[in-house]
Write an enzyme that holds these catalytic residues in place. Structure first.
Site, PDB file in Angstrom:
ATOM      1  N   ILE A  47       0.837  -1.199   0.000  1.00 53.29           N
ATOM      2  CA  ILE A  47       0.000   0.000   0.000  1.00 53.29           C
ATOM      3  C   ILE A  47       0.875   1.254   0.000  1.00 53.29           C
ATOM      4  O   ILE A  47       1.810   1.371   0.792  1.00 53.29           O
ATOM      5  CB  ILE A  47      -0.922   0.042   1.240  1.00 53.29           C
ATOM      6  N   HIS A  49       0.451   4.531   1.213  1.00 53.37           N
ATOM      7  CA  HIS A  49      -0.441   5.271   2.104  1.00 53.37           C
ATOM      8  C   HIS A  49      -0.445   6.761   1.794  1.00 53.37           C
ATOM      9  O   HIS A  49       0.550   7.311   1.304  1.00 53.37           O
ATOM     10  CB  HIS A  49      -0.028   5.055   3.565  1.00 53.37           C
ATOM     11  N   VAL A 172      26.979  -8.800   6.872  1.00 46.62           N
ATOM     12  CA  VAL A 172      27.943  -8.023   7.643  1.00 46.62           C
ATOM     13  C   VAL A 172      28.079  -8.625   9.039  1.00 46.62           C
ATOM     14  O   VAL A 172      27.076  -8.816   9.739  1.00 46.62           O
ATOM     15  CB  VAL A 172      27.511  -6.546   7.733  1.00 46.62           C
ATOM     16  N   ILE A 338      11.881   1.131   9.959  1.00 45.55           N
ATOM     17  CA  ILE A 338      11.067   1.530   8.806  1.00 45.55           C
ATOM     18  C   ILE A 338       9.915   0.530   8.650  1.00 45.55           C
ATOM     19  O   ILE A 338       9.914  -0.328   7.754  1.00 45.55           O
ATOM     20  CB  ILE A 338      11.916   1.638   7.526  1.00 45.55           C
ATOM     21  N   GLU A 339       8.963   0.641   9.556  1.00 42.07           N
ATOM     22  CA  GLU A 339       7.736  -0.149   9.449  1.00 42.07           C
ATOM     23  C   GLU A 339       6.726   0.647   8.619  1.00 42.07           C
ATOM     24  O   GLU A 339       7.054   1.669   8.030  1.00 42.07           O
ATOM     25  CB  GLU A 339       7.185  -0.433  10.859  1.00 42.07           C
ATOM     26  N   SER A 340       5.484   0.193   8.562  1.00 46.03           N
ATOM     27  CA  SER A 340       4.459   0.935   7.829  1.00 46.03           C
ATOM     28  C   SER A 340       4.362   2.361   8.365  1.00 46.03           C
ATOM     29  O   SER A 340       4.380   2.565   9.580  1.00 46.03           O
ATOM     30  CB  SER A 340       3.106   0.239   7.997  1.00 46.03           C
ATOM     31  N   CYS A 407       4.092 -20.532 -17.639  1.00 46.97           N
ATOM     32  CA  CYS A 407       3.070 -20.459 -16.582  1.00 46.97           C
ATOM     33  C   CYS A 407       1.737 -20.111 -17.227  1.00 46.97           C
ATOM     34  O   CYS A 407       1.533 -18.990 -17.697  1.00 46.97           O
ATOM     35  CB  CYS A 407       3.448 -19.401 -15.546  1.00 46.97           C
ATOM     36  N   CYS A 409      -1.250 -20.119 -15.726  1.00 47.58           N
ATOM     37  CA  CYS A 409      -2.116 -19.330 -14.825  1.00 47.58           C
ATOM     38  C   CYS A 409      -1.916 -17.833 -15.046  1.00 47.58           C
ATOM     39  O   CYS A 409      -2.883 -17.069 -15.097  1.00 47.58           O
ATOM     40  CB  CYS A 409      -1.820 -19.665 -13.367  1.00 47.58           C
TER      41      CYS A 409
END
Length: 492
Positions: A47, A49, A172, A338-340, A407, A409
């Protein structure tokens, strides 16, 4: 000696690398995975946002709004599909109405665009499948959806095309600051040897606090939080036009229901504090997201689920993005927590880090010189599945490998898979191919195309099929011949 070493090749590290390739810098990206996009970026809500949720004055608010504004032009330059479908935060009672009014006012203060509070009738008009219990919603027209895999890869491809070096399988394990009479630099010890760099950017996601500790930093810590999702077949994709949210909680933005850019329906996530490596799905977790999503859209047919997955969010203990130059070791920049809305904010984060570097260079009596050869455009053919019949005939005439559908599908050709492997930042695993061009993303989930994809990877990389990985190190797709595993003699 590199000028810049970026640790981590997720969406954040790749966005920073691409931005810094605008300058005459010798930049290296160190990624511990076999592929880019093997961490949080490969398992999120996809998303973009609008920027109304984060608190005014926070980095989340500032960089979400900036990132959102950059998405249309960025995705156009990189040839990545982006749909500005808008979002709705749904209200089901007076308490929710009060909450969305608060979000609306916060969004205006943040500078978010396209905000409007609408009543229940309007919601039902623009979202025919929404619950009858809805009484209103916050509409954000600037919100959108994107394919995080393709964007991550595109950013890194463009960075490489503009001179950035990518070192995969380069975990690292230690960092030392070297100070001599003539210069200061970092020695970064990886599993593959030592890299020297004048400056370091720590964009290592859920491991960012551990990387920070290598230079003596203790300013923050990361709380790994798992979110589980379900993906439904494309015949369910029309159940949502906008991205549908319930009112957020202290743990996140709640359970969402959204169409993906490829037409599937995505439902989730929940939020569970877990260990770093726990990306398992659970019966209780999946039941939770199903039950809660039905509050938004009551007629979701979960029998059409084609797969489930989980991802880890790098939740910071500070409640906000953590982006700063370390006081413990000058020239070391943390880009952590760095989350939503991290995906939406990534282009803004790259600009912000670029500004920090300019200040550091000025302090050190250096300057950032523009790269006169920088090319922001990434060239990539249209997916075969989106071509007209005439375009398919033309593509097959130019490249006979487009005549073979691997593929069924998702209508993916051999030519597309070969291209995905041989591009800059090319695929090295079955899931790497899957994320780039979608074989295995359909109803059969690779049941028919999987073996052929393994053969193509082995052929293009000049390795044995036994060495082809599903995703991570050690995830070999083929472990041996059946007769050999049974202890039988195999005649050659």
């Amino acid at each position: 000696m590199f000028d810049i070493a970026i640790i981590g090749a997720g969406i954040t590290g790749s966005a920073i690398a691409r931005n810094l390739s605008r300058y005459n810098l010798k930049t290296v990206v160190l990624e511990k995975g076999v592929e880019v996009c093997q961490g949080t970026t490969k398992a999120n809500s996809a998303i973009v946002h609008g920027g109304f949720d984060a608190y005014e004055g926070s980095l989340k608010a500032k960089l979400n709004v900036l990132g959102n504004s950059l998405y249309p032009s960025l995705c156009k330059d990189l040839n990545v599909e982006f749909k500005q479908n808008g979002s709705l935060v749904l209200a089901f009672d007076d308490k929710d109405l009060y909450h969305i009014k608060d979000l609306y006012e916060r969004g205006l203060k943040n500078g978010a665009s396209g905000l409007e509070i609408i009543d229940g009738n309007k919601v039902k008009e623009i979202e025919p499948n929404v619950s009858e219990n809805v009484v209103g919603a916050l509409l954000c027209k600037s919100a959108g959806i994107v394919c995080p895999f393709n964007l991550n890869v595109a950013l890194m491809e463009n960075a490489i095309d503009n001179g950035v070096t990518l070192n995969l399988q380069s975990e690292v394990i230690d960092i030392k600051k070297v100070v001599s009479d003539n210069e200061e630099y970092f020695e970064i010890k990886t599993v593959n040897g030592v890299i020297k760099s004048k400056y370091v950017i720590n964009a290592s996601g859920v491991y960012s606090d551990k990387i920070n500790k290598l230079i003596g930093g203790d300013e923050f810590y990361i709380i790994p939080r798992k979110g589980e999702y379900k993906i439904l077949d494309k015949i369910e994709g029309n159940k949502a036009v906008h991205t549908l949210f319930t009112c957020p909680t202290e743990k996140g933005k709640g359970i969402l229901v959204t169409k993906t850019v490829h037409g599937n329906l995505l439902v989730g996530p929940n939020a569970t504090q877990v260990d770093l490596e726990d990306i398992t799905t659970t019966k209780s977790g999946l039941r939770e997201i199903m039950d809660k999503s039905l509050k938004s859209v009551q007629n979701i047919d979960f029998s059409k689920t084609i797969t489930s997955f989980a991802g880890i969010r790098a939740t910071p203990n500070t409640g906000d993005f953590i982006i700063f130059e370390s006081e413990k070791s000058k020239g070391f920049i943390n880009v952590a927590g760095i989350e939503s809305p991290g995906l939406a904010s990534a282009p803004g984060i790259a600009v912000y880090v670029e500004g920090i570097l300019k200040d550091i260079f000025a302090r050190d009596n250096n300057s950032l010189e523009l790269n006169a050869n920088f090319n922001p455009i990434r060239i990539k053919d249209k997916p075969f599945s989106q071509m007209t019949n005439d375009e398919r005939i033309s593509a097959a005439e130019k490249n006979p490998k487009h005549k073979t559908i691997i593929c069924r599908c998702e209508n993916v050709t051999e030519g597309e898979i070969v291209d995905a492997i041989n591009r800059p930042c090319g695929a090295r695993t079955v899931d790497g191919v899957k994320r780039r061009v979608r074989p295995g993303m359909g109803r059969c989930q690779g049941g028919f195309c999987g073996p052929k994809v393994v053969e193509i990877i082995a052929r293009e990389l000049n390795i044995s099929v036994e060495d082809v990985l599903k995703d991570y190190e050690g995830s070999n797709m083929v472990v041996g011949k059946v007769k050999e595993l049974r202890g039988e003699t195999v005649e050659i």
